[in-house]
Design an enzyme around this catalytic site. Structure first.
Site, PDB file in Angstrom:
ATOM      1  N   HIS A 169       0.836  -1.208   0.000  1.00  0.00           N
ATOM      2  CA  HIS A 169       0.000   0.000   0.000  1.00  0.00           C
ATOM      3  C   HIS A 169       0.871   1.259   0.000  1.00  0.00           C
ATOM      4  CE1 HIS A 169      -3.446  -2.423   2.031  1.00  0.00           C
ATOM      5  NE2 HIS A 169      -3.853  -2.083   0.826  1.00  0.00           N
ATOM      6  N   CYS A 256      -2.856   0.301   9.616  1.00  0.00           N
ATOM      7  CA  CYS A 256      -3.816  -0.715   9.163  1.00  0.00           C
ATOM      8  C   CYS A 256      -4.806  -1.114  10.259  1.00  0.00           C
ATOM      9  CB  CYS A 256      -3.077  -1.975   8.718  1.00  0.00           C
ATOM     10  SG  CYS A 256      -1.660  -1.686   7.680  1.00  0.00           S
TER      11      CYS A 256
HETATM   12  N1  GLY Z   1      -2.441  -8.884   4.839  1.00  0.00           N
HETATM   13  C1  GLY Z   1      -2.977  -7.627   4.590  1.00  0.00           C
HETATM   14  C2  GLY Z   1      -3.342  -7.466   3.171  1.00  0.00           C
HETATM   15  O1  GLY Z   1      -2.713  -8.068   2.324  1.00  0.00           O
HETATM   16  O2  GLY Z   1      -4.267  -6.778   2.853  1.00  0.00           O
END
Ligand code: GLY
Length: 265
Positions: A169, A256
């Site tokens: 991300h 997250c």
């Molecule tokens: N493990 C978090 C994701 O890949 O979204």
């Protein structure tokens, strides 16, 4: 300036499920240990609460192994919330699970609905003046365009940027530290996307330290990155180090684990 991007009255978290061992990961470095992850998660929540915020702890969702990473399900803005459309097929249903909780806390909730639109909260960095969205394997141009359309009448400006190749991300590689300052990996800051901000680069070899969160007066950073920690201390930030070894096995970090916001009064 409202400090909208780092002063929050609320956060939403979700307990990790036993199925966390099935969570997505770019490289398999071993199964996460649930008990250790729960201990880290409790520390994270206690640290958010220590700033005076209300922290909602949602029940685990065993059907969604990655559902502890709630940030990917929504974008919380001062005027309302936008429910995302995650690009990972196994995570698509997590967004609908989050929507009712946002409706309870927020007046207005809008949704990304385009069949070709994909966007995850981990690719979105809200600052005082704009919303940066990194195109990635999980977030595409249609998702970014739809977000821009949905938020235009709230006065939001969306700027498309790029997540470095091979990085999950956009915010895997950066965080907002205050109204003017961004913590970044050198590989991302070198792209020039933070030209109008003050940038602090993480130390070489400590790229995994880039995903921190500024939450009220504190900066929460993953434990184990001493040279980056020293840079942030030298810059005057009030740091709390949180264990992240188990979430890191699933490419997860500080941002997250929560949705952070102040519902419209
Ligand atoms: N493990 C978090 C994701 O890949 O979204």
């Amino acid at each position: 300036m409202t400090d909208r991007s780092f002063r929050f009255s609320h956060a939403i978290t979700r307990k990790p499920a036993r199925s966390i061992t099935e969570g997505l990961r770019a490289v398999d470095t071993g199964a996460p240990d649930l008990a250790r992850m729960q201990a880290h998660h409790a520390d994270y929540i206690a640290t958010l609460r220590s700033t005076g915020a209300t922290v909602v702890e949602l029940d685990a969702l065993p059907a969604y192994p990655d559902s502890v990473f709630v940030e990917d399900t929504a974008l919380c803005l001062p005027a309302g919330a936008i429910v995302m459309r995650p690009g990972a097929p196994s995570r698509l249903g997590e967004a609908a699970e989050m929507a009712p909780h946002l409706e309870t806390l927020y007046g207005e909730v809008r949704r990304i609905t385009g069949a070709d639109s994909f966007i995850e909260g981990g690719d979105i960095l809200m600052t005082e003046t704009e919303i940066l969205v990194g195109r990635s394997a999980r977030t595409n141009a249609a998702g970014i365009a739809e977000l821009a359309r949905l938020t235009a009448d709230w006065g939001e400006v969306v700027r498309e940027v790029h997540t470095p190749p091979g990085v999950l991300h956009f915010k895997t590689d950066c965080s907002l530290l205050d109204a003017e300052t961004i913590l970044s990996t050198p590989r991302l800051s070198a792209s020039g996307c933070f030209a109008s901000y003050r940038v602090i680069d993480v130390a070489e070899g400590e790229e995994a330290a880039a995903n921190t969160i500024r939450f009220n007066d504190l900066v929460l950073m993953p434990a184990g990155f001493p040279r980056t920690r020293d840079r942030l201390l030298a810059a005057g930030f009030d740091l709390r180090e949180i264990g992240n070894s188990e979430c890191a096995k699933l490419d997860g970090g500080m941002s997250c684990l929560s949705l952070r916001f102040t519902p419209r009064g």
